[in-house]
Write an enzyme that holds these catalytic residues in place. Structure first.
Site, PDB file in Angstrom:
ATOM      1  N   ARG A 108       0.821  -1.217   0.000  1.00  0.00           N
ATOM      2  CA  ARG A 108       0.000   0.000   0.000  1.00  0.00           C
ATOM      3  C   ARG A 108       0.853   1.265   0.000  1.00  0.00           C
ATOM      4  NH1 ARG A 108      -3.648  -1.241   4.533  1.00  0.00           N
ATOM      5  NH2 ARG A 108      -4.705  -3.120   3.873  1.00  0.00           N
ATOM      6  N   ARG A 164      -3.556   6.304   0.912  1.00  0.00           N
ATOM      7  CA  ARG A 164      -4.179   7.527   1.428  1.00  0.00           C
ATOM      8  C   ARG A 164      -3.292   8.316   2.382  1.00  0.00           C
ATOM      9  NH1 ARG A 164      -9.618   5.442   3.824  1.00  0.00           N
ATOM     10  NH2 ARG A 164      -8.463   3.483   3.877  1.00  0.00           N
ATOM     11  N   ARG A 171      -7.402  11.158  -5.959  1.00  0.00           N
ATOM     12  CA  ARG A 171      -8.574  10.295  -5.811  1.00  0.00           C
ATOM     13  C   ARG A 171      -9.841  11.073  -5.446  1.00  0.00           C
ATOM     14  NH1 ARG A 171      -9.782   5.933  -3.425  1.00  0.00           N
ATOM     15  NH2 ARG A 171     -11.694   6.605  -4.390  1.00  0.00           N
ATOM     16  N   ASP A 218      -6.800  -3.405  -7.188  1.00  0.00           N
ATOM     17  CA  ASP A 218      -7.430  -4.014  -6.027  1.00  0.00           C
ATOM     18  C   ASP A 218      -7.651  -5.494  -6.296  1.00  0.00           C
ATOM     19  OD1 ASP A 218     -10.073  -4.698  -4.279  1.00  0.00           O
ATOM     20  OD2 ASP A 218      -8.939  -3.070  -3.369  1.00  0.00           O
ATOM     21  N   TYR A 252     -14.292 -13.103   0.556  1.00  0.00           N
ATOM     22  CA  TYR A 252     -14.972 -11.828   0.274  1.00  0.00           C
ATOM     23  C   TYR A 252     -16.284 -12.060  -0.472  1.00  0.00           C
ATOM     24  CZ  TYR A 252     -11.353  -8.422   1.625  1.00  0.00           C
ATOM     25  OH  TYR A 252     -10.487  -7.613   2.324  1.00  0.00           O
TER      26      TYR A 252
END
Length: 369
Positions: A38, A42, A51, A87, A165
């Site tokens: 990552r 963010r 973004r 992703d 998921y």
């Protein structure tokens, strides 16, 4: 790229820093290479700006934006590898499932798998170029845009993690719904896992064809399985993917790129993972370096495993922790990383301190050994 001329996956710039690839293959390096899971995230103000007001999966489908986000951490830090911004849930999307990113909640499946019959709703044959071509385009554009600075890593989620998921419908602390399938519907579970393994194999091969120079398989939910379930429902597919990807790369005369397996919290399976066909075994922060070395032997490179929360410490403390980590792993056959991804509230300065400490301490150790 978009609306303009599409770059082709050939004529890539010459690689200037191959330290990461050499470490992955077990060759000697002057310093220990480092990258962060990552690293395009963010915690970077420029990431948040790029973004802003953009839907998450719309961003993933924009090669131009994925390229920009992948390059951002490279402009700040002397990292030894880039990893494509994408992703793991693009694979369930390719199978026909709808996934949306809900603010404050995370990825959410509008119709998760509930009954065995729901498997019939999934595409049984997936044309990865048609469904995931936007990732391949992002890889090709990014590989050209990197101008040979560092290698580019492609990735995918592993079958069990994707399956969990798809059944849970999003994140879960117990994975009870997904695990109940393993006990109640073992045959259907294997059918789904096999379908996912086949799609993941084609997807990873497509990433190499597009320009990826290494591949990482994320078995992020390994820790929810016990040794027996992992042996039955995760490990066989992890092995199959490594074997099938390498076989297809040979068939298609594509580069045999190093492959990394990161099975979070799967300490009980380290010996098996070291023999699963991957050049690199990634580790989370809950295992001692010496113990990991003892279990995996001398024929694989290890990657990891600083606790991500260590980056909240003062910079001097980060340096001390990095030095200790390097002493534990040794500087060769080793790629420094965190034991999981960077968190959104982390300081970019502290990420920089981590990267610089790895380079400085590993050079010092190499010089005096």
């Amino acid at each position: 790229m978009e609306g303009g001329e599409r770059l082709l996956p050939k004529g890539f710039p010459k690689l200037k820093n191959d330290t990461f690839l050499r470490a992955a293959r077990g060759e000697e390096t002057e310093h220990t290479p480092v990258w962060c899971m990552r690293q395009a995230g963010r915690y970077l103000p420029e990431f948040r700006e790029t973004r802003a007001a953009q839907d998450f999966f719309a961003t993933c489908r924009s090669p131009k934006l994925c390229c920009e986000l992948t390059l951002q951490p490279l402009r700040r830090f002397p990292l030894d590898a880039a990893i494509i911004f994408s992703d793991i849930l693009v694979v369930p999307q390719a199978l026909g499932m709808e996934v949306v990113m809900v603010p404050g909640k995370g990825p959410t499946f509008t119709e998760p798998l509930k009954e065995v019959e729901d498997l019939l709703k999934l595409r049984q044959k997936v044309d990865v170029t048609a469904e995931l071509g936007y990732v391949f385009q992002a890889i090709t554009l990014t590989r050209h845009s990197l101008e040979g600075r560092v290698p580019l890593i492609g990735f995918s989620g592993a079958p069990w993690t994707l399956m969990s998921y798809m059944i849970e419908g999003g994140g879960s602390t117990t994975m009870a719904k997904a695990k109940s399938w393993l006990y109640r519907h073992p045959e259907a579970s294997h059918r789904l896992l096999r379908l996912l393994a086949d799609v993941v194999t084609d997807y990873l091969v497509g990433q190499v064809a597009a320009g990826a120079q290494a591949l990482q398989l994320f078995e992020s939910h390994a820790g929810h399985l016990g040794p027996e379930q992992f042996q039955d429902f995760a490990l066989p597919y992890i092995r199959d993917i490594a074997q099938a990807v390498k076989s297809k790369l040979k068939e298609e005369a594509l580069p045999l790129v190093p492959m990394i397996i990161f099975a979070k919290d799967a300490h009980y399976a380290l010996r098996d993972l070291a023999r699963a066909g991957y050049e690199v075994v990634g580790l989370d922060w809950t295992i001692r370096p010496q113990e990991a070395r003892a279990q995996t032997g001398k024929d694989v490179t290890l990657q990891g495993n600083l606790d991500p929360c260590a980056l909240y410490a003062p910079k001097e403390k980060i340096g001390e922790l990095v030095k200790k980590m390097l002493e534990g792993f040794g500087t060769q056959r080793y790629i420094a990383n965190l034991g999981h991804g960077l968190y959104p509230d982390m300081s970019p300065e502290h990420v920089g301190a981590f990267v610089e400490a790895v380079h400085a301490h590993s050079r010092h150790i190499n010089k005096h050994s």
